[in-house]
Scaffold this active site. Structure first.
Site, PDB file in Angstrom:
ATOM      1  N   TYR A 106      23.412  80.928 -56.025  1.00 37.37           N
ATOM      2  CA  TYR A 106      23.283  81.927 -57.085  1.00 37.37           C
ATOM      3  C   TYR A 106      23.686  81.332 -58.428  1.00 37.37           C
ATOM      4  CZ  TYR A 106      28.374  82.914 -57.353  1.00 37.37           C
ATOM      5  OH  TYR A 106      29.733  82.833 -57.542  1.00 37.37           O
ATOM      6  N   CYS A 107      23.132  81.919 -59.493  1.00 37.87           N
ATOM      7  CA  CYS A 107      23.562  81.606 -60.853  1.00 37.87           C
ATOM      8  C   CYS A 107      23.923  82.926 -61.532  1.00 37.87           C
ATOM      9  CB  CYS A 107      22.508  80.808 -61.621  1.00 37.87           C
ATOM     10  SG  CYS A 107      20.928  81.638 -61.845  1.00 37.87           S
ATOM     11  N   PHE A 108      23.805  83.025 -62.844  1.00 41.54           N
ATOM     12  CA  PHE A 108      24.279  84.244 -63.500  1.00 41.54           C
ATOM     13  C   PHE A 108      23.346  85.429 -63.254  1.00 41.54           C
ATOM     14  CE2 PHE A 108      24.851  87.044 -67.268  1.00 41.54           C
ATOM     15  CZ  PHE A 108      26.126  87.464 -66.959  1.00 41.54           C
ATOM     16  N   TYR A 135      24.843  86.558 -60.003  1.00 43.59           N
ATOM     17  CA  TYR A 135      26.216  87.054 -60.121  1.00 43.59           C
ATOM     18  C   TYR A 135      26.272  88.410 -60.809  1.00 43.59           C
ATOM     19  CZ  TYR A 135      30.965  87.403 -62.003  1.00 43.59           C
ATOM     20  OH  TYR A 135      32.207  87.859 -62.345  1.00 43.59           O
TER      21      TYR A 135
END
Length: 392
Positions: A106-108, A135
């Site tokens: 995952y990233c932002f 996130y």
């Protein structure tokens, strides 16, 4: 590579709240590809930070975005990702997935960075899903869950004077959340545990997941609901702060409404409990990774600084007295391995600092006290849900 990344379709993207819930309840290993500075502010439970870009690279992309727009920022990001560090970062993701085959990326926002990482990982022959909304979306899910759980969960506070052994008793109660354990702090002015505390967001996430797991463990009862005793969750009575970490306001509000059970133990037992926590246990924590002399100096400095922080509330005369007692105890401990001097120091703090604060705090919740007793009496009461007994 950049054009391929823009068109690649994720092999699998997790996007539903059911998927988020399953990841969190199962403790699925997560790979957070955000920059370290983002990770430090808060991450998802179970995540390890293996960033696509370091802090400086992220900063440069951000500047390019402000100056030239998204397309140019993406172009610069692709150049940085294609640089010498590409193989190193890809290998780090690959090695982590080999050790944790269920890992999810995952990233932002679940956009470009996690897709790039997924693409590069796929070139090593490994395909792993990503959290499509990243996130930000899971963070909102956890915020909503904590609000729902705080409204639905019948909490009971375990109260008692400092040194009563509340944390030890809490561990014997089947359904509980150890807030101090999560925050890595004992909650008192001396409560630092020789370890960095987690970020406030990480503490909030851990509390939420702990409550989610307790709820998931309940047997289903349809249509008759489970009695409150079966759903009760025990929390140690805490102030707004545990060390430097502020408890989530929604949880604090729920704790402010919750009934309390008071653990009562004699002064001698309290002194012994404080001694175990703040002398041998604390010193052993400082010894980890340090030489003996450096560990003892750090341990002694911990106590001196903690005492200094309560000078105003303790009063000048008693603070001076306590400082002299502490110095004598530390000297005897260091030079002669004699720890007997700590007892008088602990008793002074309990009597003149902690107990007056506790008396005031208990007076604010006296009407909410359901029961008072020693450890076994409270365990018996919790098991049978006995009628309320006057306590104080």
């Amino acid at each position: 590579m950049s054009e391929a990344v823009r068109t690649v379709v994720p092999a699998e993207a997790l996007a539903s709240t059911d998927a988020y819930r399953a990841l969190l309840l199962d403790g699925t290993p997560l790979i957070d590809v955000r920059a370290p500075v983002e990770f430090a502010r808060g991450a998802l439970p179970g995540a390890v930070n293996l960033p696509l870009m370091n802090d400086q690279e992220r900063h440069e992309v951000g500047i390019r975005y402000k100056q030239a727009g998204q397309a140019k920022a993406i172009e610069l990001g692709a150049q940085l990702v294609d640089g010498p560090s590409r193989a190193v970062r890809t290998q780090a993701w690959h090695d982590h997935v080999q050790a944790h085959p269920e890992a999810v990326l995952y990233c932002f926002r679940g956009g470009l960075r996690s897709r790039i990482a997924q693409f590069l990982l796929s070139e090593t022959g490994v395909t792993r899903p990503l959290i499509e909304h990243g996130y930000k979306r899971v963070r909102q899910f956890l915020i909503d869950e904590l609000e729902r759980l705080c409204a639905a969960t019948p909490f009971t506070l375990l109260a008692g004077r400092t040194g009563s052994g509340k944390t030890l008793l809490l561990a014997r109660l089947a359904r509980h959340v150890d807030l101090e354990g999560i925050a890595r702090h004992r909650g008192s002015s001396f409560g630092n545990m020789a370890a960095e505390q987690p970020a406030a967001i990480d503490v909030e996430h851990a509390i939420t997941v702990a409550l989610m797991r307790l709820e998931a463990a309940l047997p289903e009862r349809d249509p008759a609901p489970l009695p409150e005793r079966a759903r009760r969750v025990w929390l140690e009575d805490e102030g707004k702060l545990i060390g430097r970490v502020c408890l989530p306001p929604v949880l604090r509000d729920a704790m402010g409404r919750a009934p309390a059970v008071v653990l009562k133990v004699p002064m001698r037992t309290r002194i012994e409990t404080c001694f175990e926590d703040y002398v041998p246990d604390l010193l052993s924590r400082y010894r980890a990774g340090r030489g003996e002399a450096a560990a003892f100096e750090a341990y002694a400095d911990h106590h001196r600084q903690s005492l200094g922080r309560i000078r105003k509330r303790l009063g000048g005369v008693r603070h001076t007295q306590a400082g002299e007692m502490l110095d004598q105890a530390l000297h005897a401990h260091r030079e002669h391995d004699d720890t007997s001097g700590y007892a008088a120091f602990i008793e002074l703090l309990l009597t003149h600092y902690y107990d007056p604060m506790y008396d005031y705090q208990l007076s604010q919740k006296r009407r909410r006290v359901l029961f008072s007793g020693d450890e076994q009496q409270i365990l018996d009461w919790a098991a049978t849900d006995a009628p309320a007994v006057a306590g104080g």
